[in-house]
Scaffold this motif. Structure first.
Motif, PDB file in Angstrom:
ATOM      1  N   LEU A 134     -91.662 -63.848 -27.963  1.00 27.76           N
ATOM      2  CA  LEU A 134     -90.600 -63.953 -26.963  1.00 27.76           C
ATOM      3  C   LEU A 134     -89.257 -63.705 -27.616  1.00 27.76           C
ATOM      4  CD1 LEU A 134     -91.885 -67.208 -25.206  1.00 27.76           C
ATOM      5  CD2 LEU A 134     -92.347 -64.829 -24.562  1.00 27.76           C
ATOM      6  N   GLY A 135     -88.500 -62.745 -27.066  1.00 25.24           N
ATOM      7  CA  GLY A 135     -87.194 -62.403 -27.627  1.00 25.24           C
ATOM      8  C   GLY A 135     -87.243 -61.026 -28.261  1.00 25.24           C
ATOM      9  N   ALA A 136     -86.071 -60.437 -28.440  1.00 26.21           N
ATOM     10  CA  ALA A 136     -86.023 -59.091 -29.038  1.00 26.21           C
ATOM     11  C   ALA A 136     -84.768 -58.907 -29.876  1.00 26.21           C
ATOM     12  CB  ALA A 136     -86.101 -58.028 -27.946  1.00 26.21           C
ATOM     13  N   GLY A 137     -84.227 -59.999 -30.414  1.00 27.14           N
ATOM     14  CA  GLY A 137     -83.075 -59.910 -31.304  1.00 27.14           C
ATOM     15  C   GLY A 137     -83.517 -59.613 -32.732  1.00 27.14           C
ATOM     16  N   GLY A 138     -82.610 -59.865 -33.677  1.00 25.30           N
ATOM     17  CA  GLY A 138     -82.915 -59.588 -35.082  1.00 25.30           C
ATOM     18  C   GLY A 138     -84.108 -60.390 -35.581  1.00 25.30           C
ATOM     19  N   ALA A 139     -84.200 -61.643 -35.150  1.00 30.32           N
ATOM     20  CA  ALA A 139     -85.303 -62.488 -35.609  1.00 30.32           C
ATOM     21  C   ALA A 139     -86.633 -61.939 -35.094  1.00 30.32           C
ATOM     22  CB  ALA A 139     -85.091 -63.912 -35.129  1.00 30.32           C
ATOM     23  N   ALA A 140     -86.645 -61.454 -33.859  1.00 24.95           N
ATOM     24  CA  ALA A 140     -87.883 -60.900 -33.291  1.00 24.95           C
ATOM     25  C   ALA A 140     -88.322 -59.670 -34.071  1.00 24.95           C
ATOM     26  CB  ALA A 140     -87.662 -60.541 -31.820  1.00 24.95           C
ATOM     27  N   LEU A 158     -91.947 -59.784 -25.150  1.00 22.57           N
ATOM     28  CA  LEU A 158     -91.309 -60.059 -23.866  1.00 22.57           C
ATOM     29  C   LEU A 158     -89.881 -60.521 -24.109  1.00 22.57           C
ATOM     30  CD1 LEU A 158     -94.463 -61.308 -23.830  1.00 22.57           C
ATOM     31  CD2 LEU A 158     -93.874 -61.532 -21.435  1.00 22.57           C
ATOM     32  N   ASN A 159     -88.949 -59.891 -23.422  1.00 25.54           N
ATOM     33  CA  ASN A 159     -87.549 -60.270 -23.576  1.00 25.54           C
ATOM     34  C   ASN A 159     -86.877 -60.271 -22.218  1.00 25.54           C
ATOM     35  OD1 ASN A 159     -85.369 -60.974 -25.363  1.00 25.54           O
ATOM     36  ND2 ASN A 159     -84.450 -58.997 -24.837  1.00 25.54           N
ATOM     37  N   ARG A 160     -85.934 -61.227 -22.056  1.00 29.45           N
ATOM     38  CA  ARG A 160     -85.205 -61.289 -20.777  1.00 29.45           C
ATOM     39  C   ARG A 160     -84.634 -59.918 -20.428  1.00 29.45           C
ATOM     40  NH1 ARG A 160     -79.884 -64.924 -20.774  1.00 29.45           N
ATOM     41  NH2 ARG A 160     -79.490 -63.438 -22.449  1.00 29.45           N
ATOM     42  N   THR A 161     -84.037 -59.248 -21.423  1.00 30.42           N
ATOM     43  CA  THR A 161     -83.534 -57.887 -21.217  1.00 30.42           C
ATOM     44  C   THR A 161     -84.590 -56.924 -21.756  1.00 30.42           C
ATOM     45  OG1 THR A 161     -81.348 -58.786 -21.679  1.00 30.42           O
ATOM     46  CG2 THR A 161     -81.535 -56.382 -21.632  1.00 30.42           C
ATOM     47  N   ARG A 162     -85.391 -56.372 -20.864  1.00 37.12           N
ATOM     48  CA  ARG A 162     -86.561 -55.585 -21.257  1.00 37.12           C
ATOM     49  C   ARG A 162     -86.185 -54.401 -22.153  1.00 37.12           C
ATOM     50  NH1 ARG A 162     -92.087 -54.153 -18.763  1.00 37.12           N
ATOM     51  NH2 ARG A 162     -92.475 -52.197 -19.836  1.00 37.12           N
ATOM     52  N   ALA A 163     -85.023 -53.794 -21.896  1.00 36.77           N
ATOM     53  CA  ALA A 163     -84.619 -52.605 -22.660  1.00 36.77           C
ATOM     54  C   ALA A 163     -84.558 -52.890 -24.165  1.00 36.77           C
ATOM     55  CB  ALA A 163     -83.266 -52.104 -22.160  1.00 36.77           C
ATOM     56  N   ARG A 164     -84.156 -54.099 -24.525  1.00 37.67           N
ATOM     57  CA  ARG A 164     -84.085 -54.436 -25.962  1.00 37.67           C
ATOM     58  C   ARG A 164     -85.481 -54.489 -26.575  1.00 37.67           C
ATOM     59  NH1 ARG A 164     -80.658 -59.555 -27.729  1.00 37.67           N
ATOM     60  NH2 ARG A 164     -80.244 -58.488 -29.698  1.00 37.67           N
ATOM     61  N   ALA A 165     -86.438 -54.983 -25.829  1.00 36.51           N
ATOM     62  CA  ALA A 165     -87.828 -55.034 -26.318  1.00 36.51           C
ATOM     63  C   ALA A 165     -88.364 -53.612 -26.471  1.00 36.51           C
ATOM     64  CB  ALA A 165     -88.685 -55.838 -25.360  1.00 36.51           C
ATOM     65  N   THR A 198     -88.656 -66.574 -30.400  1.00 36.89           N
ATOM     66  CA  THR A 198     -87.512 -66.162 -31.233  1.00 36.89           C
ATOM     67  C   THR A 198     -86.223 -66.170 -30.416  1.00 36.89           C
ATOM     68  OG1 THR A 198     -87.448 -63.763 -30.819  1.00 36.89           O
ATOM     69  CG2 THR A 198     -89.076 -64.548 -32.420  1.00 36.89           C
ATOM     70  N   THR A 199     -86.290 -66.662 -29.172  1.00 34.57           N
ATOM     71  CA  THR A 199     -85.057 -66.748 -28.383  1.00 34.57           C
ATOM     72  C   THR A 199     -84.305 -68.014 -28.784  1.00 34.57           C
ATOM     73  OG1 THR A 199     -85.773 -68.123 -26.509  1.00 34.57           O
ATOM     74  CG2 THR A 199     -86.370 -65.776 -26.425  1.00 34.57           C
ATOM     75  N   THR A 200     -83.099 -68.137 -28.273  1.00 38.68           N
ATOM     76  CA  THR A 200     -82.284 -69.317 -28.576  1.00 38.68           C
ATOM     77  C   THR A 200     -82.600 -70.477 -27.626  1.00 38.68           C
ATOM     78  OG1 THR A 200     -80.645 -68.220 -27.205  1.00 38.68           O
ATOM     79  CG2 THR A 200     -80.358 -68.059 -29.580  1.00 38.68           C
ATOM     80  N   GLN A 201     -83.509 -70.252 -26.690  1.00 37.39           N
ATOM     81  CA  GLN A 201     -83.840 -71.306 -25.737  1.00 37.39           C
ATOM     82  C   GLN A 201     -84.572 -72.448 -26.442  1.00 37.39           C
ATOM     83  OE1 GLN A 201     -83.096 -70.650 -21.907  1.00 37.39           O
ATOM     84  NE2 GLN A 201     -81.684 -70.038 -23.501  1.00 37.39           N
ATOM     85  N   GLY A 202     -84.136 -73.678 -26.170  1.00 37.71           N
ATOM     86  CA  GLY A 202     -84.737 -74.841 -26.828  1.00 37.71           C
ATOM     87  C   GLY A 202     -83.915 -75.342 -27.990  1.00 37.71           C
TER      88      GLY A 202
HETATM   89  P1  ATR Z   1     -81.182 -63.145 -33.151  1.00 36.07           P
HETATM   90  O1  ATR Z   1     -80.706 -61.839 -33.685  1.00 36.07           O
HETATM   91  O2  ATR Z   1     -80.880 -64.327 -34.057  1.00 36.07           O
HETATM   92  O3  ATR Z   1     -82.637 -63.125 -32.750  1.00 36.07           O
HETATM   93  P2  ATR Z   1     -79.881 -62.591 -30.613  1.00 36.07           P
HETATM   94  O4  ATR Z   1     -79.799 -61.153 -30.909  1.00 36.07           O
HETATM   95  O5  ATR Z   1     -78.675 -63.276 -30.043  1.00 36.07           O
HETATM   96  O6  ATR Z   1     -80.289 -63.474 -31.867  1.00 36.07           O
HETATM   97  O7  ATR Z   1     -81.121 -62.822 -29.658  1.00 36.07           O
HETATM   98  C1  ATR Z   1     -81.303 -63.981 -28.955  1.00 36.07           C
HETATM   99  C2  ATR Z   1     -82.563 -63.842 -28.105  1.00 36.07           C
HETATM  100  O8  ATR Z   1     -82.614 -64.932 -27.196  1.00 36.07           O
HETATM  101  C3  ATR Z   1     -82.588 -62.562 -27.272  1.00 36.07           C
HETATM  102  O9  ATR Z   1     -83.909 -62.106 -27.190  1.00 36.07           O
HETATM  103  C4  ATR Z   1     -82.076 -63.065 -25.934  1.00 36.07           C
HETATM  104  O10 ATR Z   1     -82.465 -62.307 -24.833  1.00 36.07           O
HETATM  105  P3  ATR Z   1     -81.553 -61.060 -24.338  1.00 36.07           P
HETATM  106  O11 ATR Z   1     -81.856 -59.915 -25.239  1.00 36.07           O
HETATM  107  O12 ATR Z   1     -81.961 -60.829 -22.942  1.00 36.07           O
HETATM  108  O13 ATR Z   1     -80.111 -61.518 -24.456  1.00 36.07           O
HETATM  109  C5  ATR Z   1     -82.729 -64.421 -25.881  1.00 36.07           C
HETATM  110  N1  ATR Z   1     -82.098 -65.297 -24.908  1.00 36.07           N
HETATM  111  C6  ATR Z   1     -80.858 -65.813 -24.970  1.00 36.07           C
HETATM  112  N2  ATR Z   1     -80.618 -66.573 -23.879  1.00 36.07           N
HETATM  113  C7  ATR Z   1     -81.732 -66.502 -23.104  1.00 36.07           C
HETATM  114  C8  ATR Z   1     -82.133 -67.067 -21.849  1.00 36.07           C
HETATM  115  N3  ATR Z   1     -81.304 -67.862 -21.146  1.00 36.07           N
HETATM  116  N4  ATR Z   1     -83.356 -66.774 -21.369  1.00 36.07           N
HETATM  117  C9  ATR Z   1     -84.189 -66.003 -22.056  1.00 36.07           C
HETATM  118  N5  ATR Z   1     -83.880 -65.424 -23.256  1.00 36.07           N
HETATM  119  C10 ATR Z   1     -82.676 -65.680 -23.768  1.00 36.07           C
END
Ligand code: ATR
Length: 282
Positions: A134-140, A158-165, A198-202
């Motif tokens: 879950l997530g698509a940022g740098g950590a993912a 799976l990422n909230r913003t699908r384009a990043r995934a 890997t998202t910031t949720q939680g």
């Molecule tokens: P990092 O590089 O440390 O992984 P990041 O690039 O800020 O940090 O990524 C944070 C992740 O948390 C992203 O996948 C982000 O989803 P988006 O790409 O859609 O922004 C996800 N994230 C942040 N807030 C979220 C929320 N409320 N619900 C779901 N995902 C969330």
């Protein structure tokens, strides 16, 4: 800690840097191994990261860690990259080479996988099912690279913003990566061997990750890269239904090992005493 005029020098560049636990972590190891060295916080604003990195050889630093928001800038600025940094697209560890040039590495994926291996039970096998990330940022990115290298048979991203995934998937160009819709995250858990947040949720101050775990097999391992709090609502929910969990603190501890080894000459150990030390007040 013993610091003489001959001390080996390293540090961590970030902005802000006051909450970084890396000085505490490396300081503990320097003390434990009786190394004449220092690891210091380096508050470097974004418009000075190039100047700061270029100053490392002049200051006699062995290298440094690079953290938020500098990991992508460091990727562009160093003279050479190792394979992990190239694939992840970011640098978290910099080495000053004997000729004064800078090598960028990325040890986040290594840290993730080492932590998972250290925390998983002997019977758990990454090859036994898909991994859900879950997530698509740098950590993912780092997690995906580590899981591909470890032999995961499939990764559902799976990422909230699908384009990043999708961008991550096209960058890594591995047929085992599959993008699914964020709305379908409950169903994506079917048959999975591993679930990674890997998202910031939680994270402290953020709402819990919203996910229904009922489709997740009881044998699946659940891990979170968030470590404040150590037991996130996701890890608590997983524990409550009987899934094994691995918390995220170990990823921070293990990602630091290759840098420490390269700068200070000792491959340090991750122990419970270290975990307690790093979890303490900062
Ligand atoms: P990092 O590089 O440390 O992984 P990041 O690039 O800020 O940090 O990524 C944070 C992740 O948390 C992203 O996948 C982000 O989803 P988006 O790409 O859609 O922004 C996800 N994230 C942040 N807030 C979220 C929320 N409320 N619900 C779901 N995902 C969330």
């Amino acid at each position: 800690m013993m610091v003489t005029g001959k001390a080996l020098l390293a540090g961590v560049m970030g902005w802000p840097i006051g909450h970084s636990r890396s000085p505490l972590l490396h300081g503990y190891w320097l003390n434990q191994y009786g190394i004449d060295g220092a690891y210091v916080p380096l508050a470097v604003p974004p418009d000075r990261i190039e100047q700061a990195l270029r100053a490392l050889p002049a200051l006699g630093f062995r290298g440094c860690n690079v953290t938020v928001p500098h990991k992508e800038a460091a990727f562009r600025l160093v003279d050479r990259l190792d394979d992990s940094a190239r694939r992840i697209g970011a640098v978290n560890t910099v080495l000053v080479l004997p000729d004064g040039s800078l090598e960028g590495r990325n040890t986040d994926g290594y840290g993730f996988w080492q932590n998972l291996q250290a925390g998983a039970s002997a019977g758990w096998d990454v090859g036994s099912g898909a991994a859900v990330v879950l997530g698509a940022g740098g950590a993912a990115r780092a997690v995906a690279v580590a899981l591909l290298d470890a032999g995961a048979p499939g990764i559902r991203l799976l990422n909230r913003t699908r384009a990043r995934a999708e961008e991550l998937t096209s960058d890594l160009a591995d047929p085992r990566l599959q993008v699914l819709d964020w709305e379908d995250r409950a169903e994506a858990l079917q048959g999975a061997a591993l679930l990674v947040n890997t998202t910031t949720q939680g994270m402290q101050g953020q709402p819990p990750l919203q996910i229904d775990l009922s489709s997740l097999p009881g044998t699946a391992l659940v891990t979170d890269i968030v470590y404040t709090p150590l037991i996130t609502p996701l890890l608590q929910a997983a524990t409550d239904r009987g899934n094994a969990i691995v918390d995220g603190l170990g990823m921070l501890l293990h990602q630091a090992r290759p840098g420490f080894h390269a700068w200070f000459g000792t491959d340090p150990q991750v122990t419970d005493a270290l975990r307690r030390h790093v979890l303490g007040p900062v």
